[in-house]
Design a protein around this motif. Structure first.
Motif, mmCIF file in Angstrom:
data_model
loop_
_atom_site.group_PDB
_atom_site.id
_atom_site.type_symbol
_atom_site.label_atom_id
_atom_site.label_comp_id
_atom_site.label_asym_id
_atom_site.label_seq_id
_atom_site.Cartn_x
_atom_site.Cartn_y
_atom_site.Cartn_z
ATOM 1 N N UNK A 182 41.903 23.424 39.023
ATOM 2 C CA UNK A 182 42.225 24.855 39.039
ATOM 3 C C UNK A 182 41.143 25.590 39.806
ATOM 4 N N UNK A 183 41.572 26.390 40.748
ATOM 5 C CA UNK A 183 40.674 27.332 41.412
ATOM 6 C C UNK A 183 41.121 28.709 40.959
ATOM 7 N N UNK A 184 40.180 29.549 40.582
ATOM 8 C CA UNK A 184 40.593 30.824 39.991
ATOM 9 C C UNK A 184 39.526 31.888 40.175
ATOM 10 N N UNK A 185 39.977 33.124 40.045
ATOM 11 C CA UNK A 185 39.073 34.270 40.012
ATOM 12 C C UNK A 185 38.526 34.350 38.590
ATOM 13 N N UNK A 186 37.205 34.316 38.410
ATOM 14 C CA UNK A 186 36.657 34.357 37.041
ATOM 15 C C UNK A 186 37.044 35.653 36.324
ATOM 16 N N UNK A 187 37.109 35.582 35.003
ATOM 17 C CA UNK A 187 37.456 36.767 34.210
ATOM 18 C C UNK A 187 36.458 37.886 34.477
ATOM 19 N N UNK A 188 36.989 39.087 34.566
ATOM 20 C CA UNK A 188 36.146 40.267 34.749
ATOM 21 C C UNK A 188 36.094 40.749 36.180
ATOM 22 N N UNK A 189 36.430 39.858 37.125
ATOM 23 C CA UNK A 189 36.399 40.298 38.524
ATOM 24 C C UNK A 189 37.593 41.203 38.811
ATOM 25 N N UNK A 190 37.389 42.112 39.730
ATOM 26 C CA UNK A 190 38.465 43.013 40.123
ATOM 27 C C UNK A 190 39.281 42.356 41.232
ATOM 28 N N UNK A 191 40.607 42.371 41.071
ATOM 29 C CA UNK A 191 41.490 41.787 42.087
ATOM 30 C C UNK A 191 42.565 42.796 42.482
ATOM 31 N N UNK A 192 43.200 42.502 43.599
ATOM 32 C CA UNK A 192 44.214 43.385 44.169
ATOM 33 C C UNK A 192 45.556 42.648 44.214
ATOM 34 N N UNK A 193 46.597 43.385 44.542
ATOM 35 C CA UNK A 193 47.908 42.752 44.688
ATOM 36 C C UNK A 193 47.834 41.671 45.767
ATOM 37 N N UNK A 194 48.592 40.596 45.570
ATOM 38 C CA UNK A 194 48.679 39.494 46.524
ATOM 39 C C UNK A 194 47.391 38.715 46.734
ATOM 40 N N UNK A 195 46.376 38.984 45.895
ATOM 41 C CA UNK A 195 45.218 38.086 45.859
ATOM 42 C C UNK A 195 45.470 37.113 44.716
ATOM 43 N N UNK A 196 45.518 35.809 44.990
ATOM 44 C CA UNK A 196 45.809 34.878 43.902
ATOM 45 C C UNK A 196 44.809 35.033 42.766
#
Lengths: 443, 443
Positions: A91-105
């Motif tokens: 699994x590759x993932x954005x760690x919890x707490x980071x801010x993400x935008x639409x269409x960013x996995x």
């Protein structure tokens, strides 16, 4: 833990067909939000740790296989190919707490196709729910403009599990405390709360109730003053605080009526009674919109308690998320359904100054000013590192949040930054689309 | 089971103070919805069985007491009075599935004051969440006007527990099946589901995917046709259904685009292929509003699958419920807070013809044409009877639903019948209000 049976049935029918037809090659699925809900300028990534817990526990045991067979009206033997399945992928993932935008996995799973498919339902569930609530909670912190926000949502979340998450996610974005004792215990959060209207009503009068409470509790006192009439309640609270000398850390709580107006009146009463340091807590149907309006009016409220509307993310209780096959055996795939086109291939998203983010193919070089959003968090079905502490996740949030453009933070009419696609990803989209369209035409 | 710690902290601080001051007399609390959400003409009572499970298990053990003490920064010994507490009271409630209105109590708890207080948070949580979702689901059944509705909400409910409830509550109001296998297993519901877009994408082309699925699954087939293009997908589905002869019980599923228009086109293709009995399933962001519009347009859709918006009750994800002390040691109490006045004393609500319901004091005689809504469901901390079957609860719903006025069933602009107060309850309200106001003035 019913990890293997808490799934949409179609994950199982598909996995069975994949096994029957030898489609057990490596697949990558990408989980992302197609768009932001109205009145959202950003999302706070959350749910990953629940996902990783689930993947580590994932196991189709004999009981699970029997339950699945029963649901399919098939003999148990037909499920033999799935029995014993564990999740062995990465699994590759954005760690919890980071801010993400639409269409960013938010996360990408790479595993043998049947495994990657079987875990879809609960991956979507965890990430969608927790990201929606964390994002709502973050907006309350913005609205409160530095004043503490506390979580009172337990009584109206969608079950106990959702309540524990609301408490945890509040803390992730900076809430000061929660009323939910079990969540406070599980996640090591400060617990808060003192009395309800029923407490006042159980005594002969309001002062007797306040005195009794003070006698039972040596810590800082918060008296609820609106059971009968907020102004007289505030006077009764002031009387009891003064007569007991228990003014250190003391507060009153307003829970109904025009909170801004009542806070002004209560402040005046408290100040007049020589209690300028007694704080005012407001609660009762609050969310970021109400807090923003109160702060804008200069209401002398020191602490905001949010409950129902934040715990269920009332104005946006779900996210438009998808978990899509983006690659099978190294071949990029995509979906062409109206309004639901997906981005082929595994990705990396790059955070760039002023959130000029770029979503790129995984093998592209980093842009010179880019920082990667996704990290490898699981390999061979095991976490690559320890579970991040609540504090570390909060620091991640705080760092991203500090850089977030003002327009994205607006409570009303926020403008979400949009992630661009890299030229290589754009070319890949065109190339895969062409291949699929011509194959469909030819077929 | 953390029944005793999954509570708002203030329930515990209040209970400690009640014990310290000898306030352990019998109290009655009433749980009701103050008002209906917009676009709701009725509520479907739900959550009671979860509440009774919780009350039967309720026990403050040594571990719980330690957790509570820690949350309060108090030595464990200070919680000695609560240790060992079980729920020994009684519950009168509206059985699950019955239709209720604003200000008709959903349940009333009578127990020693500390116990009745300690269980508040989770009572509100269970009843509010489940009643909101059941009421939303019932509206989907209305909109579908006799066509089957199935539950696909697992991926976007607020956690797994909420997903299982969404499946159960759908069945309560007449849904035909759920995609959630664990919920199907727990509640003995039909499970449903076949394939996702990823399945189609994993094969070289759409027909190959359909053929592979058919080869693996001997039961009725449902082919998802919109991965690339709905019309060509429908043709591919028709080809494979005909070549395999597997048309009995077969269906196609549309999941994107203008579902009404695409259903017309797909129907034409299927009919033209000699497959008039192949059904059309629609899914993708559906709720009662969308179903109502599709049915109103005469869309040839045979089965509606609802997910996200119903599982989270998206337009009304919470109810404005309250759990209020209405009597202590036989003395009726009420709250006067602005906009939050409560009805004193224990109650009974009477269902009368055309939903001309009356909420009365508990000791009043039955109106001649009235049927009581609340039943005694727990005595001395134990259920008074067996747990009702899913079928029995559904029959309760169906019976009440059959009598519901047409205006209350409207999908847009429903008119909710309003429960009147009995003259005796109105007098009691006036009497208690007067007593409280004069006491506050005197105090």
């Amino acid at each position: 833990m019913p990890e293997a049976t808490r799934t949409d049935l179609y994950e199982v029918t598909m996995a069975m067909a994949y096994l029957d037809h030898g489609l057990t090659g490596e697949a990558t699925f990408s989980l992302f939000a197609r768009s932001l809900p109205p009145e959202r300028g950003f999302l706070v990534a959350a749910g990953l740790e629940s996902v990783l817990d689930m993947l580590e526990r994932y196991h189709v045991d004999a009981h699970d296989a029997a339950v699945l067979a029963h649901a399919l009206h098939r003999p148990a033997g037909d499920l033999a190919g799935l029995r014993g399945t564990r999740f062995t992928g990465s699994v590759r993932a954005v760690p919890e707490g980071r801010i993400v935008l639409a269409n960013e996995p938010l996360l990408e799973v790479t595993a043998p196709l049947p495994q990657a498919q079987l875990v879809e339902s609960m991956l979507l569930n965890r990430v969608s729910h927790q990201t929606a609530v964390a994002s709502k909670a973050a907006r309350c912190v913005i609205a409160a403009a530095g004043r503490p926000v506390v979580d009172f949502s337990l009584r109206r979340t969608h079950g106990a599990e959702a309540a524990d998450q609301a408490a945890r996610l509040g803390a992730l974005v900076g809430f000061a405390a929660t009323s939910n004792v079990e969540a406070a215990h599980r996640y090591d959060l400060p617990a808060t709360g003192t009395m309800a209207h029923s407490f006042i009503e159980a005594f002969e009068d309001e002062r007797a109730a306040f005195r009794a409470f003070a006698a039972s509790h040596p810590g800082p006192l918060t008296f609820l003053v609106d059971t009968y009439d907020t102004e007289s309640g505030t006077r009764h609270a002031a009387d009891v605080l003064r007569e007991t000398g228990r003014t250190a850390g003391a507060a009153i709580r307003l829970d109904s009526g025009d909170l801004g107006d009542l806070a002004v009146r209560a402040r005046r009463i408290l100040d007049g009674a020589g209690l300028p340091h007694v704080a005012i807590v407001a609660s009762g149907g609050l969310d970021e919109y109400a807090i923003d309006a109160l702060v804008g009016r200069g209401a002398p409220i020191d602490i905001y308690a949010v409950g129902t509307k934040v715990g269920v993310s009332a104005d946006a209780p779900y996210l438009d998320t998808a978990y899509k096959l983006v690659s099978y055996r190294g071949r990029p795939t995509m979906k062409l359904s109206t309004g639901k086109t997906t981005l082929p291939g595994p990705h990396q998203s790059w955070r760039r100054p002023r959130y000029a983010d770029v979503t790129a193919t995984l093998d592209e070089p980093a842009p010179p000013d880019g920082e990667p959003l996704m990290e490898t968090v699981m390999r061979n079905g095991r976490r690559t590192g320890p579970r991040p502490s609540q504090a570390a996740s909060h620091r991640r949030f705080a760092r991203d949040f500090a850089m977030l453009p003002a327009a994205a933070r607006r409570i009303r009419g926020p403008v979400a930054p949009g992630a661009r696609l890299s030229p290589a990803l754009e070319s890949l989209v065109d190339e895969v689309r062409e291949r699929l369209v011509s194959r469909q035409r030819g077929a």
